[in-house]
Design a protein around this motif. Structure first.
Motif, PDB file in Angstrom:
ATOM      1  N   GLN A  31       0.849  -1.191   0.000  1.00  0.00           N
ATOM      2  CA  GLN A  31       0.000   0.000   0.000  1.00  0.00           C
ATOM      3  C   GLN A  31       0.883   1.238   0.000  1.00  0.00           C
ATOM      4  O   GLN A  31       1.919   1.263   0.661  1.00  0.00           O
ATOM      5  CB  GLN A  31      -0.921   0.006   1.228  1.00  0.00           C
ATOM      6  CG  GLN A  31      -2.005   1.080   1.174  1.00  0.00           C
ATOM      7  CD  GLN A  31      -2.968   0.974   2.358  1.00  0.00           C
ATOM      8  OE1 GLN A  31      -2.561   1.062   3.511  1.00  0.00           O
ATOM      9  NE2 GLN A  31      -4.240   0.771   2.063  1.00  0.00           N
TER      10      GLN A  31
ATOM     11  N   THR B  91      -3.847   0.370  -3.134  1.00  0.00           N
ATOM     12  CA  THR B  91      -3.644  -0.900  -2.440  1.00  0.00           C
ATOM     13  C   THR B  91      -3.499  -2.022  -3.458  1.00  0.00           C
ATOM     14  O   THR B  91      -4.236  -2.068  -4.448  1.00  0.00           O
ATOM     15  CB  THR B  91      -4.832  -1.209  -1.508  1.00  0.00           C
ATOM     16  OG1 THR B  91      -5.030  -0.107  -0.613  1.00  0.00           O
ATOM     17  CG2 THR B  91      -4.587  -2.480  -0.693  1.00  0.00           C
TER      18      THR B  91
ATOM     19  N   LEU C  77      -9.187  -7.471   0.633  1.00  0.00           N
ATOM     20  CA  LEU C  77      -8.426  -6.934  -0.499  1.00  0.00           C
ATOM     21  C   LEU C  77      -9.286  -6.952  -1.759  1.00  0.00           C
ATOM     22  O   LEU C  77     -10.021  -7.911  -2.002  1.00  0.00           O
ATOM     23  CB  LEU C  77      -7.171  -7.769  -0.742  1.00  0.00           C
ATOM     24  CG  LEU C  77      -5.967  -7.558   0.175  1.00  0.00           C
ATOM     25  CD1 LEU C  77      -4.819  -8.430  -0.301  1.00  0.00           C
ATOM     26  CD2 LEU C  77      -5.540  -6.104   0.192  1.00  0.00           C
TER      27      LEU C  77
ATOM     28  N   TRP D 101      -2.898  -1.298  -9.603  1.00  0.00           N
ATOM     29  CA  TRP D 101      -3.353  -1.210  -8.215  1.00  0.00           C
ATOM     30  C   TRP D 101      -4.529  -0.238  -8.133  1.00  0.00           C
ATOM     31  O   TRP D 101      -4.437   0.899  -8.612  1.00  0.00           O
ATOM     32  CB  TRP D 101      -2.232  -0.704  -7.313  1.00  0.00           C
ATOM     33  CG  TRP D 101      -1.127  -1.687  -7.104  1.00  0.00           C
ATOM     34  CD1 TRP D 101      -0.755  -2.711  -7.919  1.00  0.00           C
ATOM     35  CD2 TRP D 101      -0.226  -1.724  -5.992  1.00  0.00           C
ATOM     36  NE1 TRP D 101       0.311  -3.381  -7.396  1.00  0.00           N
ATOM     37  CE2 TRP D 101       0.661  -2.797  -6.213  1.00  0.00           C
ATOM     38  CE3 TRP D 101      -0.084  -0.959  -4.839  1.00  0.00           C
ATOM     39  CZ2 TRP D 101       1.673  -3.123  -5.328  1.00  0.00           C
ATOM     40  CZ3 TRP D 101       0.937  -1.271  -3.955  1.00  0.00           C
ATOM     41  CH2 TRP D 101       1.791  -2.348  -4.181  1.00  0.00           C
TER      42      TRP D 101
ATOM     43  N   THR E  78      -7.877   3.328  -3.426  1.00  0.00           N
ATOM     44  CA  THR E  78      -8.811   2.959  -2.354  1.00  0.00           C
ATOM     45  C   THR E  78      -9.206   4.128  -1.459  1.00  0.00           C
ATOM     46  O   THR E  78     -10.184   4.029  -0.721  1.00  0.00           O
ATOM     47  CB  THR E  78      -8.205   1.841  -1.482  1.00  0.00           C
ATOM     48  OG1 THR E  78      -6.889   2.228  -1.059  1.00  0.00           O
ATOM     49  CG2 THR E  78      -8.103   0.538  -2.268  1.00  0.00           C
TER      50      THR E  78
END
Length: 386
Positions: free
Chosen positions: A11, A25, A53, A113, A116
């Motif tokens: 992260q 993340t 996740l 990624w 988030t």
């Protein structure tokens, strides 16, 4: 992208030419494929729980960001069927299993990624960011031309809420660094000053508060130009600053000063040891372990693209002694960057990545550099030969 700080192994938080910080993340599919390709077990690779996740990331049509895709999203897409699929479904993440390094097609989508979190609070473009070792706090600062905008903002990585604003500097804070023990936050700025903030609570607390502990002495400003970079020694006793005035300065001892602290930051005087390096200093970093003679290893990046290595050790009781510094080596024309060195960072673990741990591994350290020439370089350094 202007700045980045790792919150954990999978992260990170980053800032660019915008007012918002973005948190990314690693998705489950990325972690599983990395484990498969590297041969490292999931338990060892991902030390935390993998519950919650996202599966991957999807990029909406004409979207400037991406969106996390969770298991229920991919399941719903499968049930929907091909005949009812919308054009935007092509942007959805498709899980895949890899046993070898991915091709370019996979790199474009399956290693993405997802974003988030977004953190709002700065008035201008984010310029610097840092995270503490406990991974509970983030410090960020933006471009500023006056005190109101130059304040450092502290964020919680648990609630992702703003915890505190730390006003002191008058211009852009160029870099920040938490001490390894988590007790201090160091900041350096374009206004030629540094500020040291002390944690009032336990450094591991998710909502720890900071207060000004020490700052540049206005009557004896050591740096005469912009301070570009800073770092801490691994024992949190000393910190280092590097400036355009061609000076590298080590300050401390913070631990002994803390024990004898008088009221007010102005009452706190830190001794210093200065070194002229002959070129504008743009990056500094201190090694995670000591050299064979007990010295700190100091890497200095310059405006010309060269990287110099020094050793620093307190000889006697005074930091002012010039014999505290020892020149070791520097990069040659083939190893140096062709433009400004932007950042330096030592690998926290001893040894060389990708090599098996052996008794000789502890003699090796790795230093990574990045420059304005868009190059990233990794150096293997034998600390016992310096």
């Amino acid at each position: 992208m202007q700045c980045l700080a790792m919150i954990g192994r999978f992260q990170f938080v980053s800032g660019a030419d915008e007012k918002v910080l973005r948190v990314f993340t690693a998705p489950r599919n990325f972690v599983e494929n990395l484990s498969s390709i590297s041969g490292v077990s999931l338990e060892k690779l991902y030390l935390g729980e993998m519950v919650g996740l996202p599966e991957g990331a999807a990029v909406p049509a004409l979207g400037l960001s991406n969106k996390a895709v969770f298991q229920e999203d991919t399941a719903g897409q499968t049930v929907e069927g091909e005949e009812n699929a919308s054009p935007s479904s092509q942007d959805y993440f498709q899980s895949c299993s890899l046993t070898e390094p991915p091709t370019e097609d996979h790199l474009l989508q399956n290693t993405l990624w997802p974003e988030t979190q977004k953190l709002y609070g700065h008035s201008y473009e984010v310029f610097s960011v840092a995270c503490n070792r406990a991974q509970t706090l983030i410090a960020s600062a933006c471009k500023a031309s006056k005190r109101d905008h130059a304040a450092i903002i502290l964020w919680s990585t648990v609630t992702w809420k703003q915890l505190q604003s730390l006003p002191f500097h008058n211009l852009t804070v160029t870099q920040m660094a938490f001490s390894p023990n988590g007790k201090f936050l160091l900041a350096v700025s374009r206004d030629r000053k540094w500020s040291l903030w002390k944690c009032k609570d336990s450094p591991a607390e998710p909502e720890a508060a900071f207060s000004l502990f020490a700052c540049t002495d206005p009557n004896m400003a050591v740096h005469s130009r912009i301070i570009w970079s800073c770092d801490w020694t691994p024992d949190s006793k000393y910190f280092i600053t590097g400036s355009r005035d061609k000076k590298v300065v080590i300050w401390g001892d913070c631990c002994s000063v803390e024990a004898n602290k008088r009221e007010g930051p102005a009452a706190t005087q830190l001794d210093f040891s200065a070194l002229e390096v002959g070129d504008s200093v743009t990056a500094v970093s201190i090694g995670p372990v000591l050299a064979s003679d007990g010295s700190y290893l100091v890497a200095v990046g310059t405006e010309s693209g060269k990287i110099r290595l020094y050793k620093w050790k307190l000889n006697g009781e005074s930091l002012l002694c010039s014999s505290n510094w020892t020149y070791c080596t520097e990069t040659d024309s083939c190893q140096s960057h062709t433009l400004v060195v932007k950042r330096l960072s030592w690998r926290r673990r001893v040894g060389r990545a990708g090599h098996e741990d052996t008794p000789e591994s502890s003699t090796w350290l790795q230093l990574v550099s990045c420059g304005a020439d868009q190059a990233v370089k990794i150096f293997n350094i034998n600390r016992h030969s310096l």
